[in-house]
Design an enzyme around this catalytic site. Sequence first.
Site, PDB file in Angstrom:
ATOM      1  CB  ALA A  66      -0.971  -0.118   1.189  1.00  0.00           C
ATOM      2  N   GLY A 111       0.658  -4.824   0.911  1.00  0.00           N
ATOM      3  CA  GLY A 111      -0.418  -5.175   0.041  1.00  0.00           C
ATOM      4  C   GLY A 111      -0.390  -6.065  -1.155  1.00  0.00           C
ATOM      5  CD  GLU A 114      -2.015  -7.266   3.160  1.00  0.00           C
ATOM      6  OE1 GLU A 114      -1.944  -6.266   2.832  1.00  0.00           O
ATOM      7  OE2 GLU A 114      -2.569  -7.580   4.483  1.00  0.00           O
ATOM      8  CD  GLU A 134       1.751  -5.355   5.776  1.00  0.00           C
ATOM      9  OE1 GLU A 134       2.744  -6.287   6.220  1.00  0.00           O
ATOM     10  OE2 GLU A 134       0.938  -5.303   4.898  1.00  0.00           O
TER      11      GLU A 134
HETATM   12  C1  HXC Z   1       4.910   4.502  -1.607  1.00  0.00           C
HETATM   13  C2  HXC Z   1       6.699   3.524  -2.418  1.00  0.00           C
HETATM   14  C3  HXC Z   1       6.470   2.257  -1.837  1.00  0.00           C
HETATM   15  C4  HXC Z   1       5.406   2.271  -1.152  1.00  0.00           C
HETATM   16  C5  HXC Z   1       8.170   2.217  -3.116  1.00  0.00           C
HETATM   17  N1  HXC Z   1       7.895   3.358  -3.098  1.00  0.00           N
HETATM   18  N2  HXC Z   1       7.432   1.471  -2.304  1.00  0.00           N
HETATM   19  N3  HXC Z   1       5.884   4.630  -2.185  1.00  0.00           N
HETATM   20  N4  HXC Z   1       4.625   3.319  -0.851  1.00  0.00           N
HETATM   21  N5  HXC Z   1       4.920   0.972  -0.420  1.00  0.00           N
HETATM   22  C6  HXC Z   1       8.526   4.656  -3.841  1.00  0.00           C
HETATM   23  C7  HXC Z   1       9.748   4.948  -3.168  1.00  0.00           C
HETATM   24  O1  HXC Z   1       9.338   5.824  -2.139  1.00  0.00           O
HETATM   25  C8  HXC Z   1      10.463   5.654  -4.387  1.00  0.00           C
HETATM   26  O2  HXC Z   1       9.927   6.830  -4.475  1.00  0.00           O
HETATM   27  C9  HXC Z   1      10.296   4.579  -5.406  1.00  0.00           C
HETATM   28  O3  HXC Z   1       9.076   3.978  -4.837  1.00  0.00           O
HETATM   29  C10 HXC Z   1      11.360   3.611  -5.821  1.00  0.00           C
HETATM   30  O4  HXC Z   1      11.453   3.074  -4.421  1.00  0.00           O
HETATM   31  P1  HXC Z   1      13.053   2.883  -3.835  1.00  0.00           P
HETATM   32  O5  HXC Z   1      12.992   2.575  -2.465  1.00  0.00           O
HETATM   33  O6  HXC Z   1      13.878   3.892  -4.510  1.00  0.00           O
HETATM   34  O7  HXC Z   1      13.505   1.483  -4.585  1.00  0.00           O
HETATM   35  P2  HXC Z   1      14.753   0.383  -4.165  1.00  0.00           P
HETATM   36  O8  HXC Z   1      15.693   1.108  -3.241  1.00  0.00           O
HETATM   37  O9  HXC Z   1      14.921  -0.555  -5.158  1.00  0.00           O
HETATM   38  O10 HXC Z   1      13.773  -0.260  -2.699  1.00  0.00           O
HETATM   39  C11 HXC Z   1      12.798  -1.142  -3.117  1.00  0.00           C
HETATM   40  C12 HXC Z   1      11.888  -1.350  -1.643  1.00  0.00           C
HETATM   41  C13 HXC Z   1      11.611  -0.069  -1.094  1.00  0.00           C
HETATM   42  C14 HXC Z   1      12.608  -2.339  -1.001  1.00  0.00           C
HETATM   43  C15 HXC Z   1      10.664  -2.165  -2.359  1.00  0.00           C
HETATM   44  O11 HXC Z   1      11.021   0.739  -1.990  1.00  0.00           O
HETATM   45  C16 HXC Z   1      10.681  -0.490  -0.048  1.00  0.00           C
HETATM   46  O12 HXC Z   1      10.899  -0.701   1.164  1.00  0.00           O
HETATM   47  N6  HXC Z   1       9.307  -0.050  -0.110  1.00  0.00           N
HETATM   48  C17 HXC Z   1       8.236  -0.158   1.026  1.00  0.00           C
HETATM   49  C18 HXC Z   1       7.713  -1.475   1.143  1.00  0.00           C
HETATM   50  C19 HXC Z   1       6.853  -1.621   1.794  1.00  0.00           C
HETATM   51  O13 HXC Z   1       7.009  -1.416   3.196  1.00  0.00           O
HETATM   52  N7  HXC Z   1       5.423  -2.018   1.633  1.00  0.00           N
HETATM   53  C20 HXC Z   1       4.309  -2.351   2.691  1.00  0.00           C
HETATM   54  C21 HXC Z   1       3.571  -1.106   2.852  1.00  0.00           C
HETATM   55  S1  HXC Z   1       2.467  -1.431   4.076  1.00  0.00           S
HETATM   56  P3  HXC Z   1      10.977   8.049  -4.826  1.00  0.00           P
HETATM   57  O14 HXC Z   1       9.828   9.156  -5.116  1.00  0.00           O
HETATM   58  O15 HXC Z   1      11.853   8.134  -3.716  1.00  0.00           O
HETATM   59  O16 HXC Z   1      11.713   7.684  -6.042  1.00  0.00           O
HETATM   60  C22 HXC Z   1       1.187  -2.145   3.259  1.00  0.00           C
HETATM   61  C23 HXC Z   1      -0.109  -2.279   4.291  1.00  0.00           C
HETATM   62  C24 HXC Z   1      -1.146  -2.883   3.285  1.00  0.00           C
HETATM   63  O17 HXC Z   1       1.232  -2.906   2.134  1.00  0.00           O
HETATM   64  C25 HXC Z   1      -2.461  -2.637   4.463  1.00  0.00           C
HETATM   65  C26 HXC Z   1      -2.770  -1.227   4.241  1.00  0.00           C
HETATM   66  C27 HXC Z   1      -4.181  -1.100   5.111  1.00  0.00           C
END
Ligand code: HXC
Length: 260
Positions: A66, A111, A114, A134
């Site tokens: 998400a 997500g 999921e 999460e």
């Molecule tokens: C918003 C995201 C994102 C996310 C990546 N991006 N994941 N933006 N939400 N979940 C964006 C980054 O901010 C970045 O934007 C661009 O995508 C590229 O990502 P990088 O981090 O630069 O890439 P990299 O270094 O290769 O790392 C990849 C990654 C990392 C390991 C996937 O991006 C990451 O850890 N993302 C978050 C993953 C996460 O925690 N997902 C779970 C979310 S909670 P910019 O603008 O800086 O270029 C969830 C809850 C679900 O899903 C239920 C909700 C109710």
Amino acid sequence: MDYKNILYSAENGIATITINRPKALNALNTETVSELRDLVGKIAADSEIKVVVITGSGSKSFVAGADIVEMSTKNAVEGRAFGKIGQDTFTEIENMPQPVIAAINGFALGGGCELSCACDIRYASENAKFGQPEVGLGITPGFGGTQRLPRVVGRGYGKELIFTAGMIDAQEAYRIGLVNKVVPQEELMDTVYALAKKIAKNAPIAVQLSKAAINRGINCDVITGIAYEDEVFGLCFATEDQKEGMGAFVEKRKATFTGK
Ligand code: HXC
């Protein structure tokens, strides 16, 4: 509805939904989830579509979760509402009449993992990574992950993935049964479409009733589940495809199914 963050195509009864926010690694914001829900409803009602494929755009990410930026400013009411729209959307995907295959082409985190678990079958590319990050963000999984992931991989692996917020690679996902197959990225879509075509060749009503019986029965006791099977099995004998399928066998020819 015009979609900004989703691509849609359909060919020979196989629909492809592509989550398309590559700049955010296909993270699901409210707009994207709403578009997905709208499209899923339309495909579910389309009898021409026999199989659905869900994937992410680009070669790096299926869905990186998400949208954390959007979630970061939400209060409890807004956060819960966001969770609910994702939960409802993924439940609609799980209950689509057609089989749904996740083609996991990279990160499937939060997500994204999921979403893949709401699909019927998961195939992954070798570079795919899975996880439920999460609890490292101060939240629980909220798009069904606490329920579907342990049902897919068992509660031991499910709890380990959720409690550690860690990532596993595609081979480990295969080992624990999270994905059915791992292939090089350049072969992923061809492999998924070969699977989709194999499914689409069969009697559509029988495939859909099989899915419904499995989904309804998996959460209840076997006797209740067998009662569902009894219902759908009987129903098949009212279809033209049952006559065609068995007639073709008896007449030693290939069956041609019409979905009637
Ligand atoms: C918003 C995201 C994102 C996310 C990546 N991006 N994941 N933006 N939400 N979940 C964006 C980054 O901010 C970045 O934007 C661009 O995508 C590229 O990502 P990088 O981090 O630069 O890439 P990299 O270094 O290769 O790392 C990849 C990654 C990392 C390991 C996937 O991006 C990451 O850890 N993302 C978050 C993953 C996460 O925690 N997902 C779970 C979310 S909670 P910019 O603008 O800086 O270029 C969830 C809850 C679900 O899903 C239920 C909700 C109710």
